[in-house]
Design a protein around this motif. Structure first.
Motif, PDB file in Angstrom:
ATOM      1  N   TRP A  29       0.826  -1.215   0.000  1.00  0.00           N
ATOM      2  CA  TRP A  29       0.000   0.000   0.000  1.00  0.00           C
ATOM      3  C   TRP A  29       0.859   1.264   0.000  1.00  0.00           C
ATOM      4  O   TRP A  29       0.471   2.290  -0.569  1.00  0.00           O
ATOM      5  CB  TRP A  29      -0.952   0.024   1.195  1.00  0.00           C
ATOM      6  N   TYR A  30       2.034   1.176   0.619  1.00  0.00           N
ATOM      7  CA  TYR A  30       2.917   2.339   0.738  1.00  0.00           C
ATOM      8  C   TYR A  30       3.494   2.724  -0.614  1.00  0.00           C
ATOM      9  O   TYR A  30       3.532   3.910  -0.976  1.00  0.00           O
ATOM     10  CB  TYR A  30       4.021   2.018   1.740  1.00  0.00           C
ATOM     11  N   ASP A  31       3.925   1.738  -1.377  1.00  0.00           N
ATOM     12  CA  ASP A  31       4.523   2.011  -2.681  1.00  0.00           C
ATOM     13  C   ASP A  31       3.501   2.460  -3.719  1.00  0.00           C
ATOM     14  O   ASP A  31       3.859   3.059  -4.732  1.00  0.00           O
ATOM     15  CB  ASP A  31       5.265   0.773  -3.194  1.00  0.00           C
ATOM     16  N   LYS A  32       2.228   2.174  -3.480  1.00  0.00           N
ATOM     17  CA  LYS A  32       1.184   2.548  -4.435  1.00  0.00           C
ATOM     18  C   LYS A  32       0.684   3.976  -4.236  1.00  0.00           C
ATOM     19  O   LYS A  32      -0.063   4.493  -5.069  1.00  0.00           O
ATOM     20  CB  LYS A  32       0.008   1.576  -4.319  1.00  0.00           C
ATOM     21  N   LEU A  33       1.088   4.619  -3.142  1.00  0.00           N
ATOM     22  CA  LEU A  33       0.596   5.958  -2.847  1.00  0.00           C
ATOM     23  C   LEU A  33       1.126   6.998  -3.835  1.00  0.00           C
ATOM     24  O   LEU A  33       2.242   6.873  -4.331  1.00  0.00           O
ATOM     25  CB  LEU A  33       1.001   6.361  -1.431  1.00  0.00           C
ATOM     26  N   SER A  34       0.336   8.013  -4.071  1.00  0.00           N
ATOM     27  CA  SER A  34       0.795   9.157  -4.856  1.00  0.00           C
ATOM     28  C   SER A  34       1.816   9.928  -4.032  1.00  0.00           C
ATOM     29  O   SER A  34       1.977   9.687  -2.833  1.00  0.00           O
ATOM     30  CB  SER A  34      -0.385  10.070  -5.186  1.00  0.00           C
ATOM     31  N   GLU A  35       2.503  10.870  -4.655  1.00  0.00           N
ATOM     32  CA  GLU A  35       3.477  11.680  -3.920  1.00  0.00           C
ATOM     33  C   GLU A  35       2.836  12.357  -2.711  1.00  0.00           C
ATOM     34  O   GLU A  35       3.359  12.274  -1.595  1.00  0.00           O
ATOM     35  CB  GLU A  35       4.073  12.738  -4.844  1.00  0.00           C
ATOM     36  N   LYS A  36       1.698  13.011  -2.918  1.00  0.00           N
ATOM     37  CA  LYS A  36       1.027  13.713  -1.814  1.00  0.00           C
ATOM     38  C   LYS A  36       0.638  12.745  -0.693  1.00  0.00           C
ATOM     39  O   LYS A  36       0.875  13.019   0.493  1.00  0.00           O
ATOM     40  CB  LYS A  36      -0.215  14.437  -2.328  1.00  0.00           C
ATOM     41  N   ASP A  37       0.037  11.620  -1.077  1.00  0.00           N
ATOM     42  CA  ASP A  37      -0.420  10.663  -0.068  1.00  0.00           C
ATOM     43  C   ASP A  37       0.754  10.010   0.648  1.00  0.00           C
ATOM     44  O   ASP A  37       0.666   9.714   1.848  1.00  0.00           O
ATOM     45  CB  ASP A  37      -1.305   9.591  -0.714  1.00  0.00           C
ATOM     46  N   ARG A  38       1.845   9.792  -0.071  1.00  0.00           N
ATOM     47  CA  ARG A  38       3.035   9.211   0.570  1.00  0.00           C
ATOM     48  C   ARG A  38       3.618  10.202   1.582  1.00  0.00           C
ATOM     49  O   ARG A  38       3.991   9.817   2.692  1.00  0.00           O
ATOM     50  CB  ARG A  38       4.076   8.836  -0.487  1.00  0.00           C
ATOM     51  N   TRP A  39       3.706  11.460   1.198  1.00  0.00           N
ATOM     52  CA  TRP A  39       4.192  12.481   2.132  1.00  0.00           C
ATOM     53  C   TRP A  39       3.283  12.570   3.354  1.00  0.00           C
ATOM     54  O   TRP A  39       3.760  12.733   4.477  1.00  0.00           O
ATOM     55  CB  TRP A  39       4.258  13.837   1.437  1.00  0.00           C
ATOM     56  N   ASP A  40       1.968  12.463   3.136  1.00  0.00           N
ATOM     57  CA  ASP A  40       1.034  12.511   4.259  1.00  0.00           C
ATOM     58  C   ASP A  40       1.212  11.303   5.179  1.00  0.00           C
ATOM     59  O   ASP A  40       1.126  11.427   6.407  1.00  0.00           O
ATOM     60  CB  ASP A  40      -0.410  12.580   3.758  1.00  0.00           C
ATOM     61  N   ALA A  41       1.457  10.129   4.608  1.00  0.00           N
ATOM     62  CA  ALA A  41       1.706   8.929   5.417  1.00  0.00           C
ATOM     63  C   ALA A  41       3.000   9.098   6.212  1.00  0.00           C
ATOM     64  O   ALA A  41       3.090   8.705   7.383  1.00  0.00           O
ATOM     65  CB  ALA A  41       1.782   7.697   4.524  1.00  0.00           C
ATOM     66  N   GLN A  42       4.003   9.691   5.573  1.00  0.00           N
ATOM     67  CA  GLN A  42       5.271   9.948   6.269  1.00  0.00           C
ATOM     68  C   GLN A  42       5.073  10.944   7.407  1.00  0.00           C
ATOM     69  O   GLN A  42       5.685  10.812   8.475  1.00  0.00           O
ATOM     70  CB  GLN A  42       6.301  10.467   5.261  1.00  0.00           C
ATOM     71  N   ALA A  43       4.213  11.921   7.199  1.00  0.00           N
ATOM     72  CA  ALA A  43       3.898  12.877   8.256  1.00  0.00           C
ATOM     73  C   ALA A  43       3.193  12.178   9.415  1.00  0.00           C
ATOM     74  O   ALA A  43       3.454  12.485  10.591  1.00  0.00           O
ATOM     75  CB  ALA A  43       3.021  13.993   7.696  1.00  0.00           C
ATOM     76  N   GLN A  44       2.330  11.221   9.126  1.00  0.00           N
ATOM     77  CA  GLN A  44       1.658  10.457  10.175  1.00  0.00           C
ATOM     78  C   GLN A  44       2.670   9.652  10.986  1.00  0.00           C
ATOM     79  O   GLN A  44       2.554   9.547  12.211  1.00  0.00           O
ATOM     80  CB  GLN A  44       0.616   9.519   9.557  1.00  0.00           C
TER      81      GLN A  44
END
Length: 364
Positions: A141-156
């Motif tokens: 799921w992590y590798d499938k994220l868009s740039e924005k969503d990946r950055w948001d997951a990293q922020a979480q």
């Protein structure tokens, strides 16, 4: 010695560290922004320590810190005995995030326990996050994220970690990521990792499509996004990012994390430098490029490509631009290494003997 307190919060069970019972001073940047001091005394603090990224079997910390906690305690005690005051740990996304917005409480509890151990021993932690070192462990799921969503997951991820660590003086810094890169052009979907080294992926990209944006601008935006997440919970601890030595703005390979373009968004700069045989002066010249107005910590270094004599020359020569040094320790103490007949163990023994010698000189 400090006391590690366990606090139970409902509905979830949370373990945190309470500095009210700790006599460990807090680390902060000096007034001249060239080094570090301890608060409230303003006594000089020189980070001198180890990357504790895996054990002697190559296992990452989170692979054994649940079932072999006694081993972790022993290793931390050994690092303290050798003269370390900082230990750099590396946290993996797969071990800390269940989903993009759902941290794993058990892993956070174990991190809090590690922070408590550091407090008791008088060690400071360089907490490096967002690791994807084992490619097979990276969540799909992590590798499938868009740039924005990946950055948001990293922020979480960083919100969760900072929320657990904010009150402990044993945190030296948060390192946003180990060796991030802003690639030029466009990469394939899901292609977030750099080439493997010794079976692990230490380099990550933070975008798959530059899209005509200046690469340093992307780096700054990413840093600001993650820093804002940390500052929601922790306004005191220092923030940095682990930079490859090819981050300088010059011809050839560059990471996009240009020191003078990102320095305003960080408390200090961290660079990874491995001097090569006959090229110590060249390495020192590279180091000087990272001295752009804030402290510089050589966050990774080791006599991997040079003699121990040249490595000592590098350490001595780097004392003016560098405010700290962090090498490696993988769990074998010098007495065990002396009984070994392998070349890697001989290299590690030479390093640890030099480390211990230099630690004594730093105390003077």
């Amino acid at each position: 010695m400090s006391v590690f307190m366990v606090v139970f919060c409902f509905p979830a069970v949370a373990v945190t560290c309470h500095p009210e019972t700790s006599d460990l001073p807090w680390v902060q940047v000096s007034k001249d922004k060239q080094s570090f001091v301890l608060a409230p005394t303003a006594k000089a603090f020189i980070p001198w320590g180890f990357n504790y990224d895996h054990d002697d079997q190559g296992r990452l910390l989170e692979d054994y810190w649940d079932k072999e906690w006694d081993k972790v305690e022993a290793h931390f005690a050994q690092m303290k005995k050798l003269g370390a005051n900082v230990v750099r740990i590396h946290l993996q996304v797969s071990k800390f995030m269940e989903e993009s917005n759902k941290p794993k409480e058990k892993a956070l509890d174990r991190l809090a326990k590690l922070v408590g151990l550091a407090e008791r021993l008088g060690l400071y932690l360089d907490v490096t996050g967002l690791g994807c070192y084992q490619k097979a462990d990276v969540p799909a799921w992590y590798d499938k994220l868009s740039e924005k969503d990946r950055w948001d997951a990293q922020a979480q991820f960083w919100e969760a970690v900072a929320g657990r660590c904010a009150k402990s003086p044993a945190i030296f810094c948060y390192d946003l990521m180990n060796e991030p890169v802003v690639p030029g052009g466009k990469r394939k979907d899901g292609d977030w990792l750099g080439p493997a080294f010794a079976g692990k992926h230490f380099v990550q990209v933070i975008t798959l499509d530059q899209d005509d944006r200046p690469r340093p601008a992307i780096a700054r935006q990413w840093i600001q996004h993650l820093t804002a997440a940390i500052r929601k919970h922790d306004k005191r601890h220092l923030i940095t990012v682990g930079l490859v030595d090819w981050s300088l703005d010059r011809k050839g390979l560059t990471s996009g994390f240009v020191p003078d373009k990102i320095v305003d968004d960080l408390d200090f700069l961290s660079v990874h430098l491995y001097p090569e045989k006959g090229k110590v002066d060249e390495c020192l010249k590279t180091l000087a490029g990272f001295a752009v107005g804030k402290p510089v910590v050589i966050e990774e270094t080791f006599p991997l490509k040079c003699s121990i004599e040249e490595f000592e020359q590098f350490i001595e020569g780097s004392k003016k631009p560098a405010a700290g040094w962090i090498g490696f320790y993988w769990g074998k103490p010098p007495e065990e290494l002396r009984r070994s007949k392998t070349i890697p163990d001989a290299m590690m023994l030479g390093w640890l003997e030099l480390f211990k010698k230099k630690a004594k000189s730093l105390e003077k």
